[in-house]
Design a protein around this motif. Sequence first.
Motif, short mmCIF file in Angstrom:
data_model
loop_
_atom_site.label_atom_id
_atom_site.label_comp_id
_atom_site.label_asym_id
_atom_site.label_seq_id
_atom_site.Cartn_x
_atom_site.Cartn_y
_atom_site.Cartn_z
N UNK A 1 48.68 27.44 57.89
CA UNK A 1 48.00 26.59 56.92
C UNK A 1 47.93 27.25 55.55
N UNK A 2 47.70 28.57 55.54
CA UNK A 2 47.71 29.29 54.28
C UNK A 2 49.10 29.28 53.65
N UNK A 3 50.10 29.42 54.48
CA UNK A 3 51.49 29.42 54.01
C UNK A 3 51.84 28.10 53.33
N UNK A 4 51.49 26.98 53.96
CA UNK A 4 51.81 25.68 53.40
C UNK A 4 51.00 25.40 52.13
N UNK A 5 49.76 25.86 52.11
CA UNK A 5 48.95 25.71 50.90
C UNK A 5 49.52 26.54 49.75
N UNK A 6 49.94 27.75 50.07
CA UNK A 6 50.55 28.62 49.05
C UNK A 6 51.86 28.01 48.55
N UNK A 7 52.63 27.40 49.46
CA UNK A 7 53.88 26.77 49.07
C UNK A 7 53.64 25.62 48.11
N UNK A 8 52.64 24.79 48.41
CA UNK A 8 52.30 23.67 47.53
C UNK A 8 51.89 24.17 46.15
N UNK A 9 51.07 25.20 46.13
CA UNK A 9 50.61 25.75 44.85
C UNK A 9 51.75 26.37 44.05
N UNK A 10 52.67 27.02 44.76
CA UNK A 10 53.80 27.66 44.07
C UNK A 10 54.71 26.60 43.45
N UNK A 11 54.95 25.52 44.18
CA UNK A 11 55.77 24.43 43.64
C UNK A 11 55.09 23.81 42.43
N UNK A 12 53.79 23.59 42.54
CA UNK A 12 53.05 23.00 41.41
C UNK A 12 53.14 23.90 40.18
N UNK A 13 53.09 25.18 40.38
CA UNK A 13 53.19 26.11 39.25
C UNK A 13 54.55 25.98 38.56
N UNK A 14 55.62 25.91 39.33
CA UNK A 14 56.95 25.74 38.76
C UNK A 14 57.05 24.43 37.99
N UNK A 15 56.51 23.38 38.56
CA UNK A 15 56.58 22.06 37.93
C UNK A 15 55.79 22.06 36.62
N UNK A 16 54.58 22.62 36.63
CA UNK A 16 53.75 22.64 35.42
C UNK A 16 54.44 23.42 34.31
N UNK A 17 55.03 24.56 34.66
CA UNK A 17 55.74 25.34 33.64
C UNK A 17 56.92 24.56 33.07
N UNK A 18 57.63 23.83 33.94
CA UNK A 18 58.79 23.06 33.49
C UNK A 18 58.38 21.88 32.62
N UNK A 19 57.19 21.32 32.88
CA UNK A 19 56.71 20.19 32.09
C UNK A 19 56.61 20.54 30.61
N UNK A 20 56.40 21.81 30.32
CA UNK A 20 56.30 22.23 28.91
C UNK A 20 57.61 22.01 28.17
N UNK A 21 58.71 21.85 28.92
CA UNK A 21 60.02 21.72 28.31
C UNK A 21 60.52 20.27 28.30
N UNK A 22 59.67 19.32 28.73
CA UNK A 22 60.00 17.90 28.60
C UNK A 22 59.52 17.43 27.24
#
Length: 276
Positions: free
Chosen positions: A141-162
């Motif tokens: 459960x920690x692994x899947x939560x960490x995976x979701x958070x890691x993906x969100x971090x990548x997406x948020x950083x990329x949003x700065x370039x839209x």
Amino acid sequence: MYIITDQLKENGFSVNRLDQIIKRNNNKRQFNTLEYFCIYIIMENIGLIVENTSYNITAGNIVFLGPQKSIEFGKAKGQDTFIISFSSSFYERSIKDSLFLNSQLFFNYNSDIFIAPFSNIEEMRVVFMDRMENFRKKDKSLYLSAAHNAIERLILDAFLHIPTEEVKKDIKFDYLYCVNKFKVVLQRDYKTAKKVSHYAGELNVTPRKLTEMTEYVLGKSAKHVIIEKLISESKKMLSYTNYTISQIAFELGFSDEGNFTNFFKKHTQKNPSEMR
């Protein structure tokens, strides 16, 4: 994409090095994203061919791809390219998550991929391999939560370039979701289905409603979206393959070369032969 791992089937998420995926794929470098969303963390210079278009990606970039994309990786070793794959059911937990998945990152209307830079290669390695592996060993459960958070971090950083003007602030989420699903089905069926009614039926809406949604989200009718897709694929095949015009017509589902030529000329004001 490749032989779907038990991890991806069971959890809807996986992260692997490219070289490991290629080995599991009998050393073939051609994949399809199928129904999954993909993020490639590029820590080595590498060539990509996505939907017959070539890209040279330098180390220090992240590549975002939506579902139903064909990809071929270049000859880099793949030890420093990390592939994150996940399903919409794994990631979507809120309206915000839906906005992220149905954004320009994964459904880029100008390109089959979206590229965004990152600054710290070593940090990426720690976060997405070492840290994720530690979570995986400790607790699912920690692994899947960490995976979701890691993906969100990548997406948020990329949003700065839209570009700001491309981010709709009054978006209708149901329209955006349906239009992007339409684009996925179109990617799958454009060679065999060219009528709006086919795609409307796949989405359980009327043709009129589908056009209403595409006009809101894309500023163009559903018919125009289908035509654009066919013209785009035609130009790629004319430019990057050795197929005859007759073969291209057959590949794209036209009844004969004349039918294809008339269609192409009507929408580009050029004969197919002028593109070679």
